[in-house]
Design a protein around this motif. Structure first.
Motif, PDB file in Angstrom:
ATOM      1  N   ASP A 169       0.814  -1.210   0.000  1.00  0.00           N
ATOM      2  CA  ASP A 169       0.000   0.000   0.000  1.00  0.00           C
ATOM      3  C   ASP A 169       0.855   1.271   0.000  1.00  0.00           C
ATOM      4  O   ASP A 169       0.482   2.283   0.582  1.00  0.00           O
ATOM      5  CB  ASP A 169      -0.948   0.013   1.209  1.00  0.00           C
ATOM      6  CG  ASP A 169      -0.194  -0.097   2.532  1.00  0.00           C
ATOM      7  OD1 ASP A 169       1.031  -0.355   2.489  1.00  0.00           O
ATOM      8  OD2 ASP A 169      -0.820   0.073   3.589  1.00  0.00           O
ATOM      9  N   LEU A 170       2.000   1.218  -0.653  1.00  0.00           N
ATOM     10  CA  LEU A 170       2.887   2.370  -0.683  1.00  0.00           C
ATOM     11  C   LEU A 170       2.467   3.342  -1.791  1.00  0.00           C
ATOM     12  O   LEU A 170       2.314   2.954  -2.951  1.00  0.00           O
ATOM     13  CB  LEU A 170       4.332   1.938  -0.925  1.00  0.00           C
ATOM     14  CG  LEU A 170       5.017   1.145   0.195  1.00  0.00           C
ATOM     15  CD1 LEU A 170       6.465   0.869  -0.166  1.00  0.00           C
ATOM     16  CD2 LEU A 170       4.923   1.869   1.519  1.00  0.00           C
ATOM     17  N   GLN A 219       9.303   6.894   2.649  1.00  0.00           N
ATOM     18  CA  GLN A 219       8.242   5.927   2.370  1.00  0.00           C
ATOM     19  C   GLN A 219       6.909   6.529   2.809  1.00  0.00           C
ATOM     20  O   GLN A 219       6.784   6.993   3.947  1.00  0.00           O
ATOM     21  CB  GLN A 219       8.524   4.632   3.139  1.00  0.00           C
ATOM     22  CG  GLN A 219       7.505   3.539   2.899  1.00  0.00           C
ATOM     23  CD  GLN A 219       7.763   2.342   3.815  1.00  0.00           C
ATOM     24  OE1 GLN A 219       7.040   2.115   4.766  1.00  0.00           O
ATOM     25  NE2 GLN A 219       8.814   1.583   3.506  1.00  0.00           N
ATOM     26  N   VAL A 220       5.929   6.537   1.909  1.00  0.00           N
ATOM     27  CA  VAL A 220       4.594   7.039   2.229  1.00  0.00           C
ATOM     28  C   VAL A 220       3.619   5.875   2.091  1.00  0.00           C
ATOM     29  O   VAL A 220       3.455   5.312   1.005  1.00  0.00           O
ATOM     30  CB  VAL A 220       4.175   8.189   1.301  1.00  0.00           C
ATOM     31  CG1 VAL A 220       2.767   8.674   1.661  1.00  0.00           C
ATOM     32  CG2 VAL A 220       5.168   9.341   1.386  1.00  0.00           C
ATOM     33  N   ARG A 221       2.977   5.516   3.225  1.00  0.00           N
ATOM     34  CA  ARG A 221       2.021   4.417   3.243  1.00  0.00           C
ATOM     35  C   ARG A 221       0.602   4.969   3.339  1.00  0.00           C
ATOM     36  O   ARG A 221       0.338   5.918   4.077  1.00  0.00           O
ATOM     37  CB  ARG A 221       2.288   3.480   4.423  1.00  0.00           C
ATOM     38  CG  ARG A 221       3.629   2.821   4.388  1.00  0.00           C
ATOM     39  CD  ARG A 221       3.700   1.659   5.376  1.00  0.00           C
ATOM     40  NE  ARG A 221       3.499   2.094   6.745  1.00  0.00           N
ATOM     41  CZ  ARG A 221       4.485   2.464   7.554  1.00  0.00           C
ATOM     42  NH1 ARG A 221       5.731   2.477   7.118  1.00  0.00           N
ATOM     43  NH2 ARG A 221       4.243   2.821   8.799  1.00  0.00           N
ATOM     44  N   ASP A 222      -0.294   4.361   2.610  1.00  0.00           N
ATOM     45  CA  ASP A 222      -1.698   4.775   2.616  1.00  0.00           C
ATOM     46  C   ASP A 222      -2.534   3.694   3.288  1.00  0.00           C
ATOM     47  O   ASP A 222      -2.604   2.567   2.815  1.00  0.00           O
ATOM     48  CB  ASP A 222      -2.186   5.019   1.187  1.00  0.00           C
ATOM     49  CG  ASP A 222      -3.557   5.674   1.163  1.00  0.00           C
ATOM     50  OD1 ASP A 222      -3.758   6.640   1.923  1.00  0.00           O
ATOM     51  OD2 ASP A 222      -4.415   5.225   0.379  1.00  0.00           O
ATOM     52  N   ARG A 223      -3.157   4.048   4.419  1.00  0.00           N
ATOM     53  CA  ARG A 223      -4.021   3.133   5.147  1.00  0.00           C
ATOM     54  C   ARG A 223      -5.472   3.612   5.039  1.00  0.00           C
ATOM     55  O   ARG A 223      -5.742   4.705   4.534  1.00  0.00           O
ATOM     56  CB  ARG A 223      -3.590   3.061   6.619  1.00  0.00           C
ATOM     57  CG  ARG A 223      -2.147   2.606   6.790  1.00  0.00           C
ATOM     58  CD  ARG A 223      -1.983   1.147   6.392  1.00  0.00           C
ATOM     59  NE  ARG A 223      -0.604   0.710   6.321  1.00  0.00           N
ATOM     60  CZ  ARG A 223       0.116   0.318   7.354  1.00  0.00           C
ATOM     61  NH1 ARG A 223      -0.422   0.339   8.567  1.00  0.00           N
ATOM     62  NH2 ARG A 223       1.350  -0.098   7.191  1.00  0.00           N
ATOM     63  N   ILE A 266       0.807   7.856   6.162  1.00  0.00           N
ATOM     64  CA  ILE A 266       1.960   7.845   7.047  1.00  0.00           C
ATOM     65  C   ILE A 266       3.242   8.074   6.261  1.00  0.00           C
ATOM     66  O   ILE A 266       3.486   7.420   5.243  1.00  0.00           O
ATOM     67  CB  ILE A 266       2.057   6.507   7.806  1.00  0.00           C
ATOM     68  CG1 ILE A 266       0.772   6.250   8.599  1.00  0.00           C
ATOM     69  CG2 ILE A 266       3.276   6.484   8.718  1.00  0.00           C
ATOM     70  CD1 ILE A 266       0.689   4.850   9.166  1.00  0.00           C
ATOM     71  N   LEU A 267       4.048   9.021   6.742  1.00  0.00           N
ATOM     72  CA  LEU A 267       5.393   9.246   6.202  1.00  0.00           C
ATOM     73  C   LEU A 267       6.400   8.617   7.149  1.00  0.00           C
ATOM     74  O   LEU A 267       6.383   8.872   8.355  1.00  0.00           O
ATOM     75  CB  LEU A 267       5.680  10.736   6.055  1.00  0.00           C
ATOM     76  CG  LEU A 267       7.145  11.113   5.736  1.00  0.00           C
ATOM     77  CD1 LEU A 267       7.555  10.574   4.368  1.00  0.00           C
ATOM     78  CD2 LEU A 267       7.351  12.617   5.809  1.00  0.00           C
TER      79      LEU A 267
END
Length: 255
Positions: free
Chosen positions: A193-194, A206-210, A215-216
């Motif tokens: 989910d990056l 890294q940027v994660r999408d939840r 989140i960075l």
């Protein structure tokens, strides 16, 4: 200083000591260039295998420790990945001092020359990756560039002496394989989910999408640099304390 830190000077001191003993016990330049060749192959494999080592060590530590996970995982990972090639390359200067000294009359000249070369190497090794190669081509290619230089140096020596041609060929093949498969922009291969993954001049990003947040992180596996809640709720982390700043400063609430 209250705490002792294992730094670059400590490692070089241990490696130089071992390198001096090795040079006295085995006064053969072939052994030195084998060390350089092995270090070259090891360093070229870091971009390809390093992420699996990081994941494996971190996964094992999750089940064994509860505090300071990031610090311990980073330390053990660096030890596993970097200590072996550092030990091999740390033998270069004392070994060259052994092989380049013909008599006691030129000992000072030889030591001074090797010291000057070592200083130049340290300056180039510090500033070239930091200001040129890493910002320009990234960390993985930087590893491959310097491992390629080491491979070239050892290959020239063995080709001139006419020995270990099969070893040179095998090392070159391994280097090519690591260069082809290790040069990848995707490091966190287990993440699905990056939104973004890459390198800045200073750090890994890294940027994660939840479902409820974005989140960075500047850490590959764990850690949160900043977080944005999509529903404007509190994060439950230390970032929320900053919201109390206007109240503590007695700033009136804007209606």
């Amino acid at each position: 200083m209250d705490h002792y830190y294992w730094n670059d000077y400590d490692c070089h001191g241990c490696c130089n000591y071992w390198g001096g003993r090795s040079a006295d016990a085995h006064p053969d330049p072939d052994r030195l260039y084998v060390h350089i060749l092995v270090a070259a192959v090891w360093i070229s494999a870091i971009p390809l295998l390093g992420k699996y080592i990081i994941l494996g060590i971190s996964g094992l530590l999750i089940f064994s420790i509860n505090t300071q996970l990031l610090t311990i995982a980073a330390f053990l990972t660096c030890m596993v990945i970097f200590v072996f090639p550092l030990v091999l390359l740390g033998t270069v200067i004392p070994s060259l001092a052994k092989y380049a000294t013909d008599s006691m009359e030129n000992t000072g000249k030889t030591a001074g020359m090797l010291g000057a070369y070592n200083t130049i190497e340290s300056i180039l090794g510090t500033f070239l990756p930091t200001f040129l190669t890493i910002p320009t081509v990234g960390t993985a290619v930087t590893f491959l560039i310097f491992s390629g230089i080491l491979l070239l140096v050892s290959s020239i020596y063995f080709l001139n002496t006419g020995i270990k041609r099969i070893t040179i060929t095998a090392a070159t093949v391994l280097f090519v394989v690591c260069s082809v498969f290790g040069n990848s922009d995707k490091f966190a291969f287990w993440e699905t989910d990056l939104l973004y993954e890459g390198e800045s001049v200073y750090n890994y990003l890294q940027v994660r999408d939840r479902d409820d947040s974005r989140i960075l992180s500047t850490n590959v596996l764990f850690g949160v640099q900043s977080i944005m809640k999509k529903n404007s709720e509190l994060t439950g982390m230390h970032y929320d304390y900053a919201l109390a700043a206007p109240i503590m400063a007695q700033i009136p609430k804007v209606k």
